[in-house]
Design a protein around this motif. Structure first.
Motif, PDB file in Angstrom:
ATOM      1  N   ILE A 189       0.847  -1.195   0.000  1.00 31.92           N
ATOM      2  CA  ILE A 189       0.000   0.000   0.000  1.00 31.92           C
ATOM      3  C   ILE A 189       0.884   1.246   0.000  1.00 31.92           C
ATOM      4  CG2 ILE A 189      -1.697   1.299   1.341  1.00 31.92           C
ATOM      5  CD1 ILE A 189      -2.664  -1.469   2.370  1.00 31.92           C
ATOM      6  N   GLU A 190       1.909   1.210   0.824  1.00 33.06           N
ATOM      7  CA  GLU A 190       2.832   2.341   0.929  1.00 33.06           C
ATOM      8  C   GLU A 190       3.494   2.612  -0.420  1.00 33.06           C
ATOM      9  OE1 GLU A 190       3.532   5.331   2.883  1.00 33.06           O
ATOM     10  OE2 GLU A 190       2.248   3.846   3.832  1.00 33.06           O
ATOM     11  N   ALA A 191       3.948   1.521  -1.069  1.00 26.03           N
ATOM     12  CA  ALA A 191       4.630   1.651  -2.360  1.00 26.03           C
ATOM     13  C   ALA A 191       3.702   2.276  -3.401  1.00 26.03           C
ATOM     14  CB  ALA A 191       5.119   0.286  -2.833  1.00 26.03           C
ATOM     15  N   ALA A 192       2.450   1.776  -3.420  1.00 22.44           N
ATOM     16  CA  ALA A 192       1.501   2.305  -4.401  1.00 22.44           C
ATOM     17  C   ALA A 192       1.230   3.782  -4.137  1.00 22.44           C
ATOM     18  CB  ALA A 192       0.193   1.512  -4.339  1.00 22.44           C
ATOM     19  N   ARG A 193       1.209   4.134  -2.855  1.00 19.26           N
ATOM     20  CA  ARG A 193       0.937   5.517  -2.477  1.00 19.26           C
ATOM     21  C   ARG A 193       2.072   6.434  -2.927  1.00 19.26           C
ATOM     22  NH1 ARG A 193      -1.277   8.839   1.381  1.00 19.26           N
ATOM     23  NH2 ARG A 193       0.667   9.167   2.489  1.00 19.26           N
ATOM     24  N   LEU A 194       3.318   5.954  -2.707  1.00 16.81           N
ATOM     25  CA  LEU A 194       4.475   6.761  -3.095  1.00 16.81           C
ATOM     26  C   LEU A 194       4.493   7.006  -4.595  1.00 16.81           C
ATOM     27  CD1 LEU A 194       7.300   5.334  -0.815  1.00 16.81           C
ATOM     28  CD2 LEU A 194       6.195   7.581  -0.711  1.00 16.81           C
ATOM     29  N   GLU A 195       3.969   6.026  -5.350  1.00 16.66           N
ATOM     30  CA  GLU A 195       3.942   6.204  -6.799  1.00 16.66           C
ATOM     31  C   GLU A 195       2.729   7.016  -7.224  1.00 16.66           C
ATOM     32  OE1 GLU A 195       4.626   2.680  -9.010  1.00 16.66           O
ATOM     33  OE2 GLU A 195       6.297   2.079  -7.730  1.00 16.66           O
ATOM     34  N   GLY A 196       1.992   7.529  -6.276  1.00 17.04           N
ATOM     35  CA  GLY A 196       0.890   8.435  -6.580  1.00 17.04           C
ATOM     36  C   GLY A 196      -0.368   7.761  -7.084  1.00 17.04           C
ATOM     37  N   ALA A 197      -0.624   6.535  -6.630  1.00 17.10           N
ATOM     38  CA  ALA A 197      -1.824   5.834  -7.083  1.00 17.10           C
ATOM     39  C   ALA A 197      -3.079   6.533  -6.557  1.00 17.10           C
ATOM     40  CB  ALA A 197      -1.793   4.386  -6.585  1.00 17.10           C
ATOM     41  N   THR A 198      -4.106   6.636  -7.414  1.00 13.63           N
ATOM     42  CA  THR A 198      -5.378   7.170  -6.950  1.00 13.63           C
ATOM     43  C   THR A 198      -6.100   6.065  -6.191  1.00 13.63           C
ATOM     44  OG1 THR A 198      -6.584   6.404  -8.889  1.00 13.63           O
ATOM     45  CG2 THR A 198      -5.587   8.598  -9.012  1.00 13.63           C
ATOM     46  N   PHE A 199      -7.228   6.433  -5.576  1.00  9.89           N
ATOM     47  CA  PHE A 199      -7.986   5.447  -4.807  1.00  9.89           C
ATOM     48  C   PHE A 199      -8.382   4.248  -5.670  1.00  9.89           C
ATOM     49  CE2 PHE A 199     -12.137   3.839  -3.413  1.00  9.89           C
ATOM     50  CZ  PHE A 199     -11.747   3.317  -2.196  1.00  9.89           C
ATOM     51  N   PHE A 200      -8.839   4.532  -6.903  1.00  7.43           N
ATOM     52  CA  PHE A 200      -9.310   3.439  -7.746  1.00  7.43           C
ATOM     53  C   PHE A 200      -8.158   2.559  -8.217  1.00  7.43           C
ATOM     54  CE2 PHE A 200     -12.837   6.416  -7.926  1.00  7.43           C
ATOM     55  CZ  PHE A 200     -13.874   5.548  -7.608  1.00  7.43           C
ATOM     56  N   GLN A 201      -7.007   3.197  -8.473  1.00  5.97           N
ATOM     57  CA  GLN A 201      -5.841   2.387  -8.833  1.00  5.97           C
ATOM     58  C   GLN A 201      -5.408   1.509  -7.667  1.00  5.97           C
ATOM     59  OE1 GLN A 201      -3.458   5.706 -10.060  1.00  5.97           O
ATOM     60  NE2 GLN A 201      -3.586   5.130 -12.234  1.00  5.97           N
ATOM     61  N   MET A 202      -5.492   2.103  -6.492  1.00  2.00           N
ATOM     62  CA  MET A 202      -5.156   1.352  -5.279  1.00  2.00           C
ATOM     63  C   MET A 202      -6.048   0.110  -5.170  1.00  2.00           C
ATOM     64  SD  MET A 202      -3.180   1.678  -2.519  1.00  2.00           S
ATOM     65  CE  MET A 202      -2.922   3.315  -1.872  1.00  2.00           C
ATOM     66  N   MET A 203      -7.356   0.306  -5.383  1.00  2.15           N
ATOM     67  CA  MET A 203      -8.302  -0.808  -5.347  1.00  2.15           C
ATOM     68  C   MET A 203      -7.949  -1.856  -6.394  1.00  2.15           C
ATOM     69  SD  MET A 203     -10.828  -0.721  -3.219  1.00  2.15           S
ATOM     70  CE  MET A 203     -12.256  -1.539  -3.911  1.00  2.15           C
ATOM     71  N   ARG A 204      -7.788  -1.352  -7.625  1.00  2.00           N
ATOM     72  CA  ARG A 204      -7.645  -2.242  -8.772  1.00  2.00           C
ATOM     73  C   ARG A 204      -6.346  -3.063  -8.714  1.00  2.00           C
ATOM     74  NH1 ARG A 204      -6.764  -5.001 -12.160  1.00  2.00           N
ATOM     75  NH2 ARG A 204      -7.044  -5.051 -14.411  1.00  2.00           N
ATOM     76  N   TYR A 205      -5.259  -2.432  -8.280  1.00  2.00           N
ATOM     77  CA  TYR A 205      -3.966  -3.109  -8.393  1.00  2.00           C
ATOM     78  C   TYR A 205      -3.408  -3.623  -7.067  1.00  2.00           C
ATOM     79  CZ  TYR A 205      -4.093  -1.235 -13.082  1.00  2.00           C
ATOM     80  OH  TYR A 205      -4.472  -0.948 -14.362  1.00  2.00           O
ATOM     81  N   VAL A 206      -3.902  -3.117  -5.963  1.00  2.00           N
ATOM     82  CA  VAL A 206      -3.330  -3.548  -4.678  1.00  2.00           C
ATOM     83  C   VAL A 206      -4.359  -4.264  -3.798  1.00  2.00           C
ATOM     84  CG1 VAL A 206      -2.099  -2.845  -2.600  1.00  2.00           C
ATOM     85  CG2 VAL A 206      -1.710  -1.624  -4.752  1.00  2.00           C
ATOM     86  N   LEU A 207      -5.452  -3.568  -3.467  1.00  4.55           N
ATOM     87  CA  LEU A 207      -6.368  -4.111  -2.456  1.00  4.55           C
ATOM     88  C   LEU A 207      -7.147  -5.330  -2.959  1.00  4.55           C
ATOM     89  CD1 LEU A 207      -7.688  -0.817  -0.836  1.00  4.55           C
ATOM     90  CD2 LEU A 207      -5.893  -2.342  -0.033  1.00  4.55           C
ATOM     91  N   LEU A 208      -7.816  -5.193  -4.119  1.00  3.75           N
ATOM     92  CA  LEU A 208      -8.611  -6.320  -4.609  1.00  3.75           C
ATOM     93  C   LEU A 208      -7.760  -7.557  -4.886  1.00  3.75           C
ATOM     94  CD1 LEU A 208     -11.413  -4.723  -6.828  1.00  3.75           C
ATOM     95  CD2 LEU A 208     -11.524  -5.556  -4.491  1.00  3.75           C
ATOM     96  N   PRO A 209      -6.601  -7.402  -5.580  1.00  4.50           N
ATOM     97  CA  PRO A 209      -5.761  -8.603  -5.752  1.00  4.50           C
ATOM     98  C   PRO A 209      -5.305  -9.181  -4.417  1.00  4.50           C
ATOM     99  CG  PRO A 209      -5.049  -6.858  -7.229  1.00  4.50           C
ATOM    100  CD  PRO A 209      -6.050  -6.246  -6.302  1.00  4.50           C
ATOM    101  N   GLY A 210      -5.096  -8.303  -3.441  1.00  6.08           N
ATOM    102  CA  GLY A 210      -4.635  -8.763  -2.136  1.00  6.08           C
ATOM    103  C   GLY A 210      -5.639  -9.649  -1.417  1.00  6.08           C
ATOM    104  N   ILE A 211      -6.932  -9.424  -1.657  1.00  5.41           N
ATOM    105  CA  ILE A 211      -7.928 -10.245  -0.951  1.00  5.41           C
ATOM    106  C   ILE A 211      -8.665 -11.165  -1.922  1.00  5.41           C
ATOM    107  CG2 ILE A 211      -8.258  -8.540   0.881  1.00  5.41           C
ATOM    108  CD1 ILE A 211     -10.967  -7.873  -0.473  1.00  5.41           C
TER     109      ILE A 211
END
Lengths: 277, 284
Positions: B177-199
């Protein structure tokens, strides 16, 4: 956790969460509100606050739903089920978690499989067979049925608690000359007792609330559970909804209070047993 | 010696579930009223089902039910769970409130919705009608009865999924999550590439369980509509129940139960495979 936290994001977040709160609470609020009102006022406006608080709704509900008897029946059924499930499931969970028998894999998957079996797959022979043996309206028989249905869940949940106990503790006790049975009862059970308490709470909730089996197997007026008695009371046409909601509140209130007090156990247990396996 | 520890659980399970289940399988090939001697009819019960319009309505309703529950409560649960993650504060409070409907008995939930919300006399719908907003009791119309029932079950159910998803989301590694944030991910990108794949494993499991549960649904349909009006909200489990206890056609009921079980079996196969992976994983 830090996600994007601009003021707008936070606002939207709380609006969405607030809508969720409203959705969850609205029917519950209607239940509580109307349990205090006379039937005539409910017909006028179910959303209005009560003009006069009608406490006698509760007295009439208690009498008409025969809660004196049916609460006792529900409590007895729930207690029997909890005792049966906890005692049998802890034995099984221990053996399966420690792989004490060669067939542990088959038994585990067999139990997992039965959690997904539809009740209708075994309901009909059970009912007609039970009727032949005179087991209809027998609270103990229903507790055994509940035990069969709920114990796979209990086994899977308790298994995770046994897995967390270090093997060394068990081995040390054996070296000290304890028998296997003593290891289980004196060493293991006390350590996993929080897990057993969680299982007891959840199984208690399920048995208290259960409808299909209870309505099928306990039909005699003096054997009904509180939930089924409520169902019958509320099914009559000349219904006084103030009284019905009061009856509903009487059944729900102890459950909700217990849940709020012990929410962590309930939530972790229900989520853990069904997700983690 | 330890084999004896398994005896109580397995004995109860075999007597209450396994033997009656095998009897049900046998009964599906007999005509039986529950009292007299059963007579063998071969595939007769299944042939009767194929020609029975109610069976097909019930089957279709179970499919519609599955589709609704694959999308709506899972979507609601995911949305609320991610919002709790963002909000951070108050997540315990939100969880407890969202979970409340899960702990209320189905019979009570059903009656509250029936009398206090849907009823044209005592409910909110009736109040809206009197205020001039035309809104019919969904349970009374064949075209909407199933959806009226589904709405009640949705209310009862989504909080459970929300809590499960929230628990899973909290397990997503902080570094990702931290890495995605540092790369400036928006909320939806965060969902699409980090959170949803994570669960994803949790979502898959809940979807498989949804299929199984959707074919087991009974309480709400039985209490709210008894499958009516005109069988429009009938599902397989209420049909089986009615066949056995009202029509005293137990063979037919057994046949319906077998159909439910077969569908469940396919889903159960996937369920056990997912669980097996988990077990290997945790027991090493």
């Amino acid at each position: 956790m830090k996600l994007v936290e601009s003021r707008t994001t936070l606002t939207i977040t709380y609006v969405v969460l607030g809508i969720g709160l409203f959705v969850a609470l609205f029917p519950i609020a209607l239940l509580v509100l109307n349990s205090l009102k006379p039937a005539a006022q409910i017909v006028q406006n179910p959303l209005a606050l009560p003009d006069v608080i009608r406490w006698d709704n509760f007295a009439r509900a208690w009498k008409d739903a025969k809660f004196g008897q049916t609460f006792f029946n529900s409590a007895l059924l729930t207690a029997l089920t909890i005792i049966l499930v906890c005692s049998t499931a802890s034995l099984t969970a221990y053996v399966l978690a420690r792989r004490k028998v060669k067939s542990w894999k088959i038994v585990t998957f067999y139990l997992l499989g039965t959690t997904t079996a539809p009740i209708q797959l075994f309901l009909f022979p059970l009912y007609f067979g039970g009727a032949k043996l005179g087991l209809i309206n027998n609270v103990f028989f229903v507790a055994v049925i509940y035990t069969a249905i709920y114990s796979p869940f209990a086994v899977m949940l308790l298994r995770t608690y046994f897995l967390a106990v270090p093997r060394e503790i068990e081995e040390a006790a054996l070296v000290d000359g304890a028998s296997h049975w003593q290891v289980f009862t004196r060493v293991m059970l006390p350590i996993v007792s929080p897990g057993i308490l969680t299982v007891a709470l959840i199984i208690g909730l399920y048995s208290w609330n259960e409808f299909l089996i209870a309505t099928t197997f306990l039909q005699k007026a003096d054997k009904l559970t509180a939930v089924v008695s409520f169902f019958l009371l509320s099914g009559q046409y000349s219904s006084d909804w103030g009284e019905i909601m009061a009856a509903a509140l009487i059944i729900v209130l102890p459950v909700v209070i217990l849940f709020v007090l012990l929410q962590r156990r309930f939530i972790e247990g229900m989520a853990g047993g069904s997700v983690k396996g | 010696m330890h084999r004896l520890y398994l005896v109580p659980t397995l004995l109860i399970n075999v007597v209450i579930i396994l033997i009656p289940a095998l009897l049900t399988i046998a009964l599906a090939f007999f005509r039986w009223d529950g009292i007299t001697v059963p007579s063998f009819v071969g595939l007769g019960n299944f042939e009767a089902l194929l020609g029975d319009r109610v069976f097909w309505t019930a089957f279709t309703n179970n499919l519609i039910w599955t589709a609704i529950f694959m999308i709506v409560p899972i979507g609601m649960g995911l949305l609320a769970a991610t919002m709790m993650l963002v909000a951070r504060r108050g997540s315990t409070f939100f969880q407890v409130v969202y979970f409340l409907p899960v702990v209320i008995a189905t019979a009570i939930t059903a009656r509250v919705w029936q009398g206090m919300i849907y009823s044209p006399v005592t409910g909110v719908f009736g109040l809206l009608n009197r205020m001039g907003i035309g809104i019919a009791n969904p349970l009374a119309q064949p075209s909407t009865a199933l959806y009226g029932v589904a709405a009640v079950d949705l209310w009862h159910w989504w909080g459970f999924l929300c809590v499960i998803f929230f628990a899973a989301l909290r397990q997503v590694p902080q570094e990702q999550i931290e890495a995605a944030r540092l790369e400036g991910a928006t909320f939806f990108q965060m969902m699409r590439y980090v959170l949803l794949p994570g669960i994803r494993p949790t979502i898959t499991l809940m979807m498989v369980m949804t299929i199984i549960w959707s074919f087991l649904v009974f309480d709400f349909v039985y209490i709210l509509t008894q499958g009516g009006p005109a069988f429009s909200s009938e599902v397989l489990s209420t049909m089986a129940y009615r066949n056995a206890f009202y029509d005293l056609n137990v063979g037919q009921a057994a046949a319906v139960a077998l159909v439910i079980s077969c569908i469940g079996l396919v889903a159960t196969f996937f369920y056990i495979r997912i669980q097996a992976r988990e077990h290997e994983h945790e027991a090493g």
